[in-house]
Design an enzyme around this catalytic site. Structure first.
Site, PDB file in Angstrom:
ATOM      1  N   GLY A 257      36.352  41.490  29.711  1.00  0.00           N
ATOM      2  CA  GLY A 257      36.856  42.793  30.135  1.00  0.00           C
ATOM      3  C   GLY A 257      38.292  43.045  29.743  1.00  0.00           C
ATOM      4  CB  SER A 258      40.737  45.097  31.550  1.00  0.00           C
ATOM      5  OG  SER A 258      42.122  45.259  31.568  1.00  0.00           O
ATOM      6  CB  SER A 259      44.337  43.328  27.884  1.00  0.00           C
ATOM      7  OG  SER A 259      44.816  44.610  28.252  1.00  0.00           O
ATOM      8  N   GLY A 260      44.043  43.242  31.332  1.00  0.00           N
ATOM      9  CA  GLY A 260      44.770  42.995  32.578  1.00  0.00           C
ATOM     10  C   GLY A 260      44.402  41.664  33.216  1.00  0.00           C
ATOM     11  CD1 TRP A 261      39.836  38.414  32.954  1.00  0.00           C
ATOM     12  CD2 TRP A 261      41.225  36.656  33.108  1.00  0.00           C
ATOM     13  NE1 TRP A 261      39.134  37.358  33.507  1.00  0.00           N
ATOM     14  CE2 TRP A 261      39.952  36.280  33.613  1.00  0.00           C
ATOM     15  CE3 TRP A 261      42.252  35.715  33.122  1.00  0.00           C
ATOM     16  CZ2 TRP A 261      39.694  34.996  34.106  1.00  0.00           C
ATOM     17  CZ3 TRP A 261      41.995  34.439  33.620  1.00  0.00           C
ATOM     18  CH2 TRP A 261      40.724  34.094  34.106  1.00  0.00           C
TER      19      TRP A 261
END
Lengths: 433, 151
Positions: free
Chosen positions: B70-74
């Site tokens: 998923g998102s690069s906010g990981w």
């Protein structure tokens, strides 16, 4: 261990100050964790510093934006002074700004905090593009350029559609890249890691924006983090189609790079997509697969009373805003339903000039910027059921806000906003005979 | 330590990417994990509705999972678990990506990857696990499924 140039050693050893030394330390730890042999130079960083979060707000209150940058963007606990950005750096999407005031239950304190962060970081040289689609508004990397970007939908677009080279970076790696101009040379930066790994053969022609999103959602689910190559009589995608396709593939899986032979620049041919290796056996995308994806994206919808319609994830292109405006011309939204179109501020300026914003607002809708409901964890007060034309938003928002979701075409979403009822259904597939 | 207990030890060898040595209870996810939209850093729980661990808290556990999605906010979301006191005790994962590597670094918990056997298949939720990232070792103390490990 990553091999450093003399210049990189000097940065690590403090020649350019404590912040740069801390950034090099993070990049070295990160490169070693990855097993990268060297760092590459970059002059294009897309990261995020300005959005308030509970953890960031606490750090800001303790020691200002320098403290927040140090801990979050450099993974460093020391008091440091934030230097000027060394290379061009932009702010991706963040929280809502002033245009949200009074129209949604979003914390005024967050708007205030973010305004302060914007002033601070722009004084340090950050370009506040405030969008998940920097490639729509002034940051268009060139073919083969090494860049350091966050935002999974932007990363997959940059790698696949533009042929730039980036991994899916995070807050600390982009923060460190912005003041050093370095990023680990690993993964998607190396040509040998950019070739296709999976072959997907579509028996369907994409009929438009919705179809590209569903196909992307299918592909991501099938290949997870791998690099799919799509073949078949797919039709000609536009910017919004591939923006939707990639965002969906990066939501159901972790796709950072794909090829469509003859359409995307790293793959003029099927052979080139696999680097000359024999393509693997293909996975099929047909009517049954398309139906299953549609049902999965609609599995969280139950009530047909729609409170809220969201268009523009990733941020809407000009053409998408125009489609919504045309569909709303002379109509009025249902009293209990809101419609938001999310777009970069720079594109809203064009939408204003085109008269689209006025058309949408006359109907009772809004054209908003900087953020989205998922990023800011906010929807109109009392929202229980939302509808969207974005596979990515349908994937994430139910988990983030605990609401029901419907996924359909842009026009079905606009209809739902006007009638307050969900009446979507899957249009027949365009089967290639 | 009895002979029987010792016989139930399983040692996985890999590469430590964030140093440190801890021992704790395993929480195994067979599915990849999303950061942004997948976890709530305030409570340290998985919030993705379609996920097998929906509603489960990972705070203080040895989180064993195939990888990040998923998102690069990981990395930022897992970093927030550290800052808010809800972080896992350690991480053990299969698929090395930028999200998972950076996430482990900024969570600052001992982390081992690139193991010689599949940790998701070999470790079960509830197992007592020692993560020795200084030496790239994951030592699994029982109980675990005898069917998978004929003695």
């Amino acid at each position: 261990m990553v091999a450093l140039t003399d210049e990189e050693k000097a940065m690590r050893d403090g020649r350019d100050g404590d912040a740069v030394a801390a950034a090099m330390d993070l990049l070295i730890r990160y490169a070693d964790a990855l097993g990268a042999e060297q760092l590459c130079e970059t002059r294009n960083v897309a990261g995020t510093n300005t959005q308030p979060s509970p953890a960031k707000t606490k750090l800001f209150e303790e020691g200002g934006w320098s403290k927040a940058f140090s801990v979050i963007s450099l993974d460093c606990d020391d008091d440091i002074e934030v230097p000027q950005m060394k290379v061009p750096t932009c702010q991706l999407q963040h929280g809502f700004g002033n245009d949200a005031l009074g129209i949604m239950p979003y914390s005024e304190r967050n708007i205030e905090l973010q305004a302060g962060a914007e002033s601070f970081y722009s004084s340090k040289g950050v370009n506040v593009l405030a969008t998940c689609t920097p490639y729509q508004v002034g940051n268009l990397p060139t073919y083969g350029e090494h860049i350091a970007w966050m935002e999974s939908s932007a990363v997959v677009y940059a790698n696949s559609v533009l042929g730039a080279r980036t991994n899916c970076e995070g807050g600390a790696s982009t923060g460190s890249a912005s003041i050093t101009g370095r990023i680990p040379c690993w993964g998607n930066h190396l040509v040998e890691n950019r070739y296709g790994t999976h072959l997907i053969e579509s028996g369907l022609r994409m009929t438009g924006f919705q179809d590209w999103g569903m196909f992307g959602y299918f592909v991501g689910d099938m290949v997870q983090e791998a690099r799919p190559v799509m073949i078949g009589d797919l039709g000609q995608p536009d910017l919004a189609d591939l923006k939707h396709f990639g965002a969906a593939a990066a939501s159901s899986g972790g796709v950072e790079m794909y090829h469509i032979p003859g359409r995307t620049p790293d793959a003029p041919t099927l052979e080139a997509a696999f680097g000359g290796a024999a393509p693997p056996e293909s996975l099929h995308y047909g009517e049954a697969e398309r139906r299953a994806i549609y049902d999965s994206l609609n599995s969280i919808g139950n009530s047909e009373d729609v409170d809220f319609v969201l268009i523009g994830c990733p941020h809407a292109s000009l053409e998408q805003i125009g489609r919504v405006a045309r569909a709303l011309e002379g109509r009025t939204l249902s009293a209990g339903t809101e419609l938001w179109v999310m777009t970069p501020r720079a594109l809203r300026a064009v939408s204003d000039r085109n008269g689209w914003t006025a058309t949408i607002e006359r109907a009772g809708g809004r054209v908003l910027t900087d953020s989205c409901p998922a990023m800011s964890r906010v929807a109109p007060a009392g929202t229980k059921v939302f509808a969207t034309d974005s596979a990515k938003q349908a994937h994430y928002l139910p988990a983030i806000l605990g609401i029901e979701a419907w996924f359909g075409t842009t026009e079905e979403c606009v209809e739902a906003a006007v009638t307050g009822r969900w009446r979507g259904s899957l249009a027949p597939a365009a089967v290639v005979r | 330590m009895t002979g029987a207990t010792r016989a139930q030890q399983l040692v996985l060898r890999g590469r430590g990417i964030v140093p440190g040595r801890v021992e704790g209870e395993a929480l195994v996810s067979h599915e990849t994990i999303s950061g942004w939209g997948g976890i709530d850093p305030a409570t340290g729980t998985i919030i993705e509705r379609r996920h097998e661990l929906y509603g489960v808290c990972f705070t203080g556990k040895v989180l064993v999972f195939p990888g990040a999605k998923g998102s690069s906010g990981w990395s930022g979301f897992f970093q927030s678990t550290r800052l808010m006191g809800t972080a896992p005790l350690a991480m053990v994962f299969t698929n090395l990506t930028t999200k998972a590597a950076l996430g482990a670094i900024v969570t600052r918990v001992p982390t081992v990857t690139e193991l010689d056997d599949d940790p998701v298949a070999r470790i079960a939720t509830g197992d007592l696990v020692e993560v020795d990232a200084d030496n790239g070792l994951v030592v699994v103390h029982g109980p675990w499924s005898q069917a998978c490990h004929p003695q």
